[in-house]
Motif scaffolding. Structure first.
Motif, PDB file in Angstrom:
ATOM      1  N   VAL A  55       0.873  -1.174   0.000  1.00 27.31           N
ATOM      2  CA  VAL A  55       0.000   0.000   0.000  1.00 27.31           C
ATOM      3  C   VAL A  55       0.907   1.219   0.000  1.00 27.31           C
ATOM      4  N   ILE A  56       0.809   2.008  -1.049  1.00 24.94           N
ATOM      5  CA  ILE A  56       1.696   3.151  -1.245  1.00 24.94           C
ATOM      6  C   ILE A  56       0.880   4.419  -1.037  1.00 24.94           C
ATOM      7  N   ILE A  57       1.197   5.126   0.030  1.00 22.85           N
ATOM      8  CA  ILE A  57       0.407   6.291   0.424  1.00 22.85           C
ATOM      9  C   ILE A  57       1.101   7.560  -0.057  1.00 22.85           C
ATOM     10  N   PRO A  58       0.455   8.325  -0.947  1.00 24.38           N
ATOM     11  CA  PRO A  58       1.091   9.536  -1.466  1.00 24.38           C
ATOM     12  C   PRO A  58       1.138  10.656  -0.437  1.00 24.38           C
ATOM     13  N   LEU A  59       2.015  11.587  -0.683  1.00 21.46           N
ATOM     14  CA  LEU A  59       2.179  12.732   0.191  1.00 21.46           C
ATOM     15  C   LEU A  59       0.872  13.476   0.407  1.00 21.46           C
ATOM     16  N   SER A  60       0.049  13.550  -0.626  1.00 19.79           N
ATOM     17  CA  SER A  60      -1.197  14.315  -0.540  1.00 19.79           C
ATOM     18  C   SER A  60      -2.181  13.739   0.465  1.00 19.79           C
ATOM     19  N   ALA A  61      -1.985  12.466   0.875  1.00 21.51           N
ATOM     20  CA  ALA A  61      -2.903  11.828   1.823  1.00 21.51           C
ATOM     21  C   ALA A  61      -2.507  12.055   3.272  1.00 21.51           C
ATOM     22  N   LEU A  62      -1.306  12.606   3.506  1.00 22.49           N
ATOM     23  CA  LEU A  62      -0.866  12.826   4.877  1.00 22.49           C
ATOM     24  C   LEU A  62      -1.628  13.985   5.503  1.00 22.49           C
ATOM     25  N   GLY A  63      -2.120  13.753   6.719  1.00 27.59           N
ATOM     26  CA  GLY A  63      -2.818  14.802   7.444  1.00 27.59           C
ATOM     27  C   GLY A  63      -1.894  15.514   8.397  1.00 27.59           C
ATOM     28  N   GLU A  64      -2.484  16.243   9.306  1.00 28.21           N
ATOM     29  CA  GLU A  64      -1.689  16.973  10.296  1.00 28.21           C
ATOM     30  C   GLU A  64      -1.121  15.990  11.303  1.00 28.21           C
ATOM     31  N   SER A  65       0.179  16.011  11.478  1.00 20.33           N
ATOM     32  CA  SER A  65       0.839  15.119  12.422  1.00 20.33           C
ATOM     33  C   SER A  65       1.053  15.826  13.745  1.00 20.33           C
ATOM     34  N   HIS A  66       1.184  15.028  14.777  1.00 23.48           N
ATOM     35  CA  HIS A  66       1.401  15.562  16.108  1.00 23.48           C
ATOM     36  C   HIS A  66       2.746  15.054  16.604  1.00 23.48           C
ATOM     37  N   ALA A  67       3.657  15.976  16.843  1.00 22.21           N
ATOM     38  CA  ALA A  67       5.026  15.586  17.180  1.00 22.21           C
ATOM     39  C   ALA A  67       5.123  14.860  18.514  1.00 22.21           C
ATOM     40  N   ASP A  68       4.102  14.992  19.363  1.00 26.15           N
ATOM     41  CA  ASP A  68       4.173  14.362  20.670  1.00 26.15           C
ATOM     42  C   ASP A  68       3.587  12.958  20.680  1.00 26.15           C
ATOM     43  N   THR A  69       3.260  12.405  19.504  1.00 22.88           N
ATOM     44  CA  THR A  69       2.750  11.041  19.428  1.00 22.88           C
ATOM     45  C   THR A  69       3.618  10.236  18.474  1.00 22.88           C
ATOM     46  N   GLN A  70       3.559   8.910  18.587  1.00 26.99           N
ATOM     47  CA  GLN A  70       4.287   8.025  17.693  1.00 26.99           C
ATOM     48  C   GLN A  70       3.310   7.471  16.663  1.00 26.99           C
ATOM     49  N   THR A  71       2.576   8.362  16.007  1.00 26.38           N
ATOM     50  CA  THR A  71       1.562   7.982  15.034  1.00 26.38           C
ATOM     51  C   THR A  71       1.603   8.926  13.842  1.00 26.38           C
ATOM     52  N   VAL A  72       1.451   8.367  12.641  1.00 25.22           N
ATOM     53  CA  VAL A  72       1.285   9.173  11.431  1.00 25.22           C
ATOM     54  C   VAL A  72      -0.202   9.205  11.105  1.00 25.22           C
ATOM     55  N   PHE A  73      -0.742  10.403  10.954  1.00 22.96           N
ATOM     56  CA  PHE A  73      -2.166  10.563  10.681  1.00 22.96           C
ATOM     57  C   PHE A  73      -2.408  10.889   9.207  1.00 22.96           C
ATOM     58  N   LEU A  74      -3.461  10.292   8.653  1.00 24.92           N
ATOM     59  CA  LEU A  74      -3.877  10.563   7.283  1.00 24.92           C
ATOM     60  C   LEU A  74      -5.130  11.434   7.290  1.00 24.92           C
ATOM     61  N   LYS A  75      -5.392  12.075   6.162  1.00 25.99           N
ATOM     62  CA  LYS A  75      -6.622  12.868   6.036  1.00 25.99           C
ATOM     63  C   LYS A  75      -7.640  12.177   5.134  1.00 25.99           C
ATOM     64  N   ILE A  76      -7.457  10.858   4.949  1.00 26.89           N
ATOM     65  CA  ILE A  76      -8.399  10.046   4.192  1.00 26.89           C
ATOM     66  C   ILE A  76      -8.847   8.882   5.065  1.00 26.89           C
ATOM     67  N   ASP A  77      -9.992   8.268   4.692  1.00 27.75           N
ATOM     68  CA  ASP A  77     -10.516   7.170   5.507  1.00 27.75           C
ATOM     69  C   ASP A  77     -10.047   5.820   4.957  1.00 27.75           C
ATOM     70  N   LYS A  78     -10.468   4.739   5.625  1.00 28.30           N
ATOM     71  CA  LYS A  78     -10.009   3.400   5.258  1.00 28.30           C
ATOM     72  C   LYS A  78     -10.403   3.025   3.833  1.00 28.30           C
ATOM     73  N   ALA A  79     -11.623   3.385   3.429  1.00 33.40           N
ATOM     74  CA  ALA A  79     -12.075   3.050   2.081  1.00 33.40           C
ATOM     75  C   ALA A  79     -11.211   3.745   1.031  1.00 33.40           C
ATOM     76  N   GLN A  80     -10.822   4.969   1.306  1.00 28.81           N
ATOM     77  CA  GLN A  80      -9.963   5.695   0.369  1.00 28.81           C
ATOM     78  C   GLN A  80      -8.555   5.109   0.330  1.00 28.81           C
ATOM     79  N   VAL A  81      -8.061   4.648   1.479  1.00 27.24           N
ATOM     80  CA  VAL A  81      -6.754   3.986   1.497  1.00 27.24           C
ATOM     81  C   VAL A  81      -6.805   2.718   0.648  1.00 27.24           C
ATOM     82  N   GLU A  82      -7.875   1.948   0.797  1.00 22.96           N
ATOM     83  CA  GLU A  82      -8.012   0.698   0.043  1.00 22.96           C
ATOM     84  C   GLU A  82      -8.066   0.950  -1.455  1.00 22.96           C
ATOM     85  N   SER A  83      -8.602   2.110  -1.860  1.00 26.68           N
ATOM     86  CA  SER A  83      -8.748   2.400  -3.281  1.00 26.68           C
ATOM     87  C   SER A  83      -7.513   3.049  -3.898  1.00 26.68           C
TER      88      SER A  83
END
Length: 213
Positions: free
Chosen positions: A174-202
């Motif tokens: 699964v190759i996630i483009p830069l445009s799908a990255l959402g706002e990240s929070h530096a105090d967490t160990q998580t990368v957040f996306l601005k798309i939902d699961k169905a959009q990731v699958e597509s």
């Protein structure tokens, strides 16, 4: 240029360690540094991304020597903080019972102050540390974990995040483009996306060039 994580790292004078993290500026979507764990000492060093000369066959090559690496900033800094704890030696010596005679009055045991080591990751303000296995969240929940990053070698900007294993869609990459990255929070160990699961699958599953494929 792909930056594999948990990959062998070579200095100009031989193998020096393993890639552990990349440090990302979430606002600029840019990789700033690579964190390398030295083989001989297990010390982790922060290495600027422009020190990377190439990534070949699951190996990252640096344009610096082992001696140069050891002069770079350490990723983990040990700080000592004061902590007050009950005096255990006094307690074991019978202090609670007054050396054999029971105290009926309220009793407060003596306390001592000790220096407790605390390890602090040296992540620049506003940046995010990403390692292999870092959690990826869509807008509606967990989708997988980071396996590697693809960046533009000329400017260090992230072009894709790659999930190869441990995600919701089986064996395919699964190759996630830069445009799908959402706002990240530096105090967490998580990368957040601005798309939902169905959009990731597509997302299109086109192959990316791997020198070691």
């Amino acid at each position: 240029m792909e930056i594999p994580l948990q990959a062998q790292v070579e200095c100009t004078d031989g193998v020096c360690g393993q890639s552990e993290y990349v440090l990302i500026d979430p606002l600029l979507d840019r990789v700033t540094n690579l964190v390398i764990k030295e083989t001989a000492s297990d010390v982790e060093y922060i290495v600027p991304v422009d020190v990377i000369s190439a990534t070949i066959a699951k190996t990252i090559q640096l344009r610096c020597s082992k001696a140069d690496l050891e002069k770079m900033q350490r990723f983990v800094k040990t700080e000592y903080i004061e902590e007050t704890i009950p005096d255990r030696d006094f307690m074991l010596a019978g202090g609670m019972y007054g050396m054999g005679s029971y105290y009926y009055m309220p009793y407060v045991s003596p306390e001592i102050t000790v220096q407790v080591p605390n390890e602090v990751l040296q992540i620049p303000p506003g940046e995010l540390a990403v390692r292999r296995g870092t959690r990826i969240e869509a807008t509606d929940g967990y989708v997988g974990k980071v396996d590697e990053l693809v960046i533009n070698a000329k400017n260090g900007h992230i072009t894709y995040l790659v999930m190869r294993e441990g995600h919701l869609w089986g064996q395919k990459d699964v190759i996630i483009p830069l445009s799908a990255l959402g706002e990240s929070h530096a105090d967490t160990q998580t990368v957040f996306l601005k798309i939902d699961k169905a959009q990731v699958e597509s997302l299109p599953t086109f192959p990316i060039h791997r020198l070691w494929s």
